[in-house]
Motif scaffolding. Structure first.
Motif, PDB file in Angstrom:
ATOM      1  N   UNK A 244       8.150   3.786  14.890  1.00 26.08           N
ATOM      2  CA  UNK A 244       9.491   3.968  15.013  1.00 26.08           C
ATOM      3  C   UNK A 244      10.012   3.145  14.160  1.00 26.08           C
ATOM      4  N   UNK A 245       9.893   1.643  14.192  1.00 26.10           N
ATOM      5  CA  UNK A 245      10.555   0.939  13.200  1.00 26.10           C
ATOM      6  C   UNK A 245      10.010   1.186  11.799  1.00 26.10           C
ATOM      7  N   UNK A 246       8.923   1.550  11.201  1.00 24.86           N
ATOM      8  CA  UNK A 246       8.450   2.097  10.165  1.00 24.86           C
ATOM      9  C   UNK A 246       9.349   3.370   9.520  1.00 24.86           C
ATOM     10  N   UNK A 247       9.558   4.249  10.602  1.00 24.40           N
ATOM     11  CA  UNK A 247      10.206   5.445  10.332  1.00 24.40           C
ATOM     12  C   UNK A 247      11.713   5.004   9.961  1.00 24.40           C
ATOM     13  N   UNK A 248      12.324   3.998  10.707  1.00 23.41           N
ATOM     14  CA  UNK A 248      13.525   3.686  10.570  1.00 23.41           C
ATOM     15  C   UNK A 248      13.803   3.026   9.108  1.00 23.41           C
ATOM     16  N   UNK A 249      12.854   2.228   8.802  1.00 22.47           N
ATOM     17  CA  UNK A 249      12.706   1.439   7.544  1.00 22.47           C
ATOM     18  C   UNK A 249      12.670   2.362   6.243  1.00 22.47           C
ATOM     19  N   UNK A 250      12.046   3.394   6.681  1.00 20.52           N
ATOM     20  CA  UNK A 250      11.753   4.271   5.653  1.00 20.52           C
ATOM     21  C   UNK A 250      12.709   5.208   5.185  1.00 20.52           C
ATOM     22  N   UNK A 251      13.792   5.516   6.244  1.00 19.44           N
ATOM     23  CA  UNK A 251      14.938   6.095   5.941  1.00 19.44           C
ATOM     24  C   UNK A 251      16.258   5.454   5.553  1.00 19.44           C
ATOM     25  N   UNK A 252      16.337   4.117   5.542  1.00 17.72           N
ATOM     26  CA  UNK A 252      17.414   3.532   5.300  1.00 17.72           C
ATOM     27  C   UNK A 252      17.788   2.957   4.021  1.00 17.72           C
ATOM     28  N   UNK A 253      16.498   3.527   3.128  1.00 24.58           N
ATOM     29  CA  UNK A 253      16.945   3.175   1.504  1.00 24.58           C
ATOM     30  C   UNK A 253      16.638   1.546   1.174  1.00 24.58           C
ATOM     31  N   UNK A 254      15.939   0.947   2.025  1.00 24.20           N
ATOM     32  CA  UNK A 254      15.417  -0.376   1.609  1.00 24.20           C
ATOM     33  C   UNK A 254      14.339  -0.558   0.885  1.00 24.20           C
ATOM     34  N   UNK A 255      13.688   0.622   0.784  1.00 31.21           N
ATOM     35  CA  UNK A 255      12.289   0.858  -0.027  1.00 31.21           C
ATOM     36  C   UNK A 255      12.540   0.701  -1.386  1.00 31.21           C
ATOM     37  N   UNK A 256      13.771   1.029  -1.892  1.00 32.42           N
ATOM     38  CA  UNK A 256      14.080   0.922  -3.084  1.00 32.42           C
ATOM     39  C   UNK A 256      14.141  -0.466  -3.655  1.00 32.42           C
ATOM     40  N   UNK A 257      14.373  -1.397  -3.070  1.00 33.67           N
ATOM     41  CA  UNK A 257      14.291  -2.889  -3.313  1.00 33.67           C
ATOM     42  C   UNK A 257      13.108  -3.422  -3.722  1.00 33.67           C
ATOM     43  N   UNK A 258      12.037  -2.611  -3.359  1.00 30.56           N
ATOM     44  CA  UNK A 258      10.633  -3.237  -3.760  1.00 30.56           C
ATOM     45  C   UNK A 258      10.075  -2.253  -4.829  1.00 30.56           C
ATOM     46  N   UNK A 259      10.953  -1.411  -5.613  1.00 31.29           N
ATOM     47  CA  UNK A 259      10.231  -0.550  -6.589  1.00 31.29           C
ATOM     48  C   UNK A 259       9.871  -1.260  -7.787  1.00 31.29           C
ATOM     49  N   UNK A 260       8.680  -1.058  -8.435  1.00 29.71           N
ATOM     50  CA  UNK A 260       8.246  -1.381  -9.488  1.00 29.71           C
ATOM     51  C   UNK A 260       6.980  -0.284 -10.304  1.00 29.71           C
ATOM     52  N   UNK A 261       6.915  -0.464 -11.443  1.00 27.80           N
ATOM     53  CA  UNK A 261       5.747   0.500 -12.048  1.00 27.80           C
ATOM     54  C   UNK A 261       4.495  -0.044 -11.955  1.00 27.80           C
ATOM     55  N   UNK A 262       3.495   0.567 -11.231  1.00 24.10           N
ATOM     56  CA  UNK A 262       2.283   0.439 -11.052  1.00 24.10           C
ATOM     57  C   UNK A 262       1.183   1.629 -11.225  1.00 24.10           C
ATOM     58  N   UNK A 263      -0.048   1.215 -11.224  1.00 25.65           N
ATOM     59  CA  UNK A 263      -1.150   2.556 -11.383  1.00 25.65           C
ATOM     60  C   UNK A 263      -1.320   3.035 -10.127  1.00 25.65           C
ATOM     61  N   UNK A 264      -0.991   4.200  -9.962  1.00 20.52           N
ATOM     62  CA  UNK A 264      -0.958   5.155  -8.769  1.00 20.52           C
ATOM     63  C   UNK A 264      -2.443   5.406  -8.554  1.00 20.52           C
ATOM     64  N   UNK A 265      -3.113   5.672  -9.843  1.00 16.64           N
ATOM     65  CA  UNK A 265      -4.369   6.160  -9.787  1.00 16.64           C
ATOM     66  C   UNK A 265      -5.388   4.899  -9.183  1.00 16.64           C
ATOM     67  N   UNK A 266      -5.079   3.803  -9.400  1.00 19.39           N
ATOM     68  CA  UNK A 266      -5.966   2.721  -9.044  1.00 19.39           C
ATOM     69  C   UNK A 266      -5.575   2.624  -7.475  1.00 19.39           C
ATOM     70  N   UNK A 267      -4.437   2.670  -7.208  1.00 23.89           N
ATOM     71  CA  UNK A 267      -3.882   2.597  -5.719  1.00 23.89           C
ATOM     72  C   UNK A 267      -4.775   3.558  -4.695  1.00 23.89           C
ATOM     73  N   UNK A 268      -4.649   5.038  -5.366  1.00 27.54           N
ATOM     74  CA  UNK A 268      -5.416   6.081  -4.523  1.00 27.54           C
ATOM     75  C   UNK A 268      -6.983   5.691  -4.432  1.00 27.54           C
ATOM     76  N   UNK A 269      -7.278   5.307  -5.688  1.00 27.11           N
ATOM     77  CA  UNK A 269      -8.972   4.931  -5.516  1.00 27.11           C
ATOM     78  C   UNK A 269      -8.978   3.750  -4.447  1.00 27.11           C
ATOM     79  N   UNK A 270      -8.311   2.789  -4.572  1.00 32.97           N
ATOM     80  CA  UNK A 270      -8.437   1.754  -3.578  1.00 32.97           C
ATOM     81  C   UNK A 270      -8.481   2.185  -2.092  1.00 32.97           C
ATOM     82  N   UNK A 271      -7.311   3.034  -1.946  1.00 25.63           N
ATOM     83  CA  UNK A 271      -7.182   3.437  -0.499  1.00 25.63           C
ATOM     84  C   UNK A 271      -8.268   4.208   0.121  1.00 25.63           C
ATOM     85  N   UNK A 272      -9.238   4.794  -0.991  1.00 26.59           N
ATOM     86  CA  UNK A 272     -10.351   5.483  -0.092  1.00 26.59           C
ATOM     87  C   UNK A 272     -11.343   4.600   0.188  1.00 26.59           C
TER      88      UNK A 272
END
Length: 413
Positions: A244-272
């Motif tokens: 519930x807390x994660x859902x609230x944080x995901x919808x209040x706009x604070x996520x944008x404070x941690x935006x940066x450019x990163x390699x999404x391909x590497x992230x998906x590979x590591x997540x597997x």
């Protein structure tokens, strides 16, 4: 509350509209009246310069009935267009009596203004000194007053008509403007109701086991089992609260404070990697089709959570011994698409529309796992905060969850 909000919206809107209508019509009336007065005074000034001419035709485009009073050494002479009248000798030919005329003249002489309006008699006067003699021009302004009154009456009628039209429009606008608030309010009420329902069951189990622990009739072995049950339910409640807390944080706009450019391909590979043992235990084959070098601008930790949710979902509901495909590719319009494809029970059209809602679970999902139905809702909130889209498709026994995100172009490409 929503009714009060609608009333407040309509009240504020109609107050502004009323002020605007009053300002517009008031300005029209004021300038019309000022223009008529200016032209009439101009005409009277031209008459005063030559009061004894046979007829008047000046530069002004108005023509009013008038008469002129000449005052010479205390002797009053009334000039009615082209005829002179000595009030000491006879009666004038206009409709005013001698007493009334003397009263009008005395009223004007007592005034310090050069021009003014005698509203009770619908006359405007103009005083002028010409060649050592004083003249007073009286003009009948009943037509001017009638014109202004008619204009005021028409403005009032139009204003009332416009008021009710704008009132109807404001009511419709209020309904349209409050609709998102109404939807959010209903979602909040549903969210609170669902959360309360989900918390009620473990709380009931905890309270029941706590009461049994106090019962001396049970031995140590039973009390240990009750304690384990309390601990298990407490862990489930903690997981629910964290979701519930994660859902609230995901919808209040604070996520944008941690935006940066990163390699999404590497992230998906590591997540597997952490999911490979889980897929192996269920006899699932994991196939990855990941295009390298795809960059996105966002929160790496939150997008990894989206990937984890989709992989966990596929691991739970894919058919035993089937294959799960994870693909990531560029698209032609400056975006990339991540897809998790698995074989399993088809998802109905109704479930496809609701599966990303909070606490929504299909009957099969409800019985197959202890999920609270918040994972996909959290994923949707995170993806939307990144300016992307997430959706699900189901056809021929294959369920596909897709995430589309804007791609960050590499320098030099």
């Amino acid at each position: 509350m929503l009714k009060k909000l609608k009333r407040s919206f309509v009240l504020i809107n109609m107050t502004i509209i009323t002020l605007m209508l009053t300002l517009v019509f008031g300005t029209i009336i004021y300038f019309t009246q000022s223009n008529l007065r200016e032209k009439n005074v101009q005409m009277m000034g031209e008459i005063a310069e030559s009061p004894f001419r046979a007829s008047w035709s000046g530069d002004s485009d108005v023509s009013l009935p008038y008469f002129v009073v000449q005052i010479t050494g205390g002797r009053i002479i009334v000039v009615l267009n082209d005829e002179d009248y000595d009030l000491a000798d006879g009666q004038p030919s206009f409709s005013y009596s001698t007493e009334t005329l003397y009263f009008l003249i005395e009223t004007v002489l007592e005034s310090t203004e050069q021009t003014g309006l005698l509203r009770d008699y619908e006359l405007r006067y103009y005083r002028a000194d010409v060649t050592g003699m004083e003249y007073i021009v009286f003009a009948d302004v009943s037509s001017e007053i009638s014109t202004v009154n008619a204009l005021v009456r028409n403005c009032v009628i139009i204003g009332i008509f416009a008021f009710f039209i704008f009132l109807g429009v404001s009511v419709l606008l209020a309904r349209w403007a409050v609709r998102p608030v109404d939807k959010a309010w209903q979602e909040q009420e549903q969210f609170v109701s669902d959360a309360s329902h989900e918390l009620k069951t473990p709380l009931t189990v905890i309270m029941t086991n706590a009461e049994l622990l106090k019962d001396p009739a049970y031995g140590e072995e039973e009390k240990l089992r009750f304690t384990d049950s309390v601990l298990a339910e407490a862990k489930e409640m903690r997981a629910l609260v964290e979701n519930l807390l994660e859902l609230a944080r995901a919808g209040n706009g604070t996520i944008r404070d941690s935006f940066c450019v990163f390699d999404f391909s590497a992230l998906v590979s590591d997540a597997l990697l952490p999911f490979e043992p889980l897929f192996f235990e269920r006899g699932l084959a994991l196939q990855e089709e990941i295009e390298e070098g795809i960059l996105v601008n966002g929160s790496a930790s939150h997008l990894k959570e989206v990937v984890d949710i989709l992989l966990d979902n596929a691991c739970k509901y894919a058919s035993d011994g089937s294959e799960v495909i994870v693909s990531l590719h560029r698209q032609h319009h400056g975006s990339c698409i991540l897809q998790v494809i698995s074989s399993g029970e088809s998802i109905s059209g109704a479930d496809l529309e609701n599966i990303f809602k909070r606490f929504y679970r299909t009957d099969s999902a409800r019985s197959a796992s202890g999920s609270y139905g918040l994972g996909l809702a959290i994923a949707r909130s995170i993806v939307e905060e990144h300016g992307g889209k997430i959706w699900a498709q189901s056809a021929n026994g294959r369920n596909t969850f897709s995430v589309q995100l804007p791609e960050e172009k590499q320098h030099g490409r």
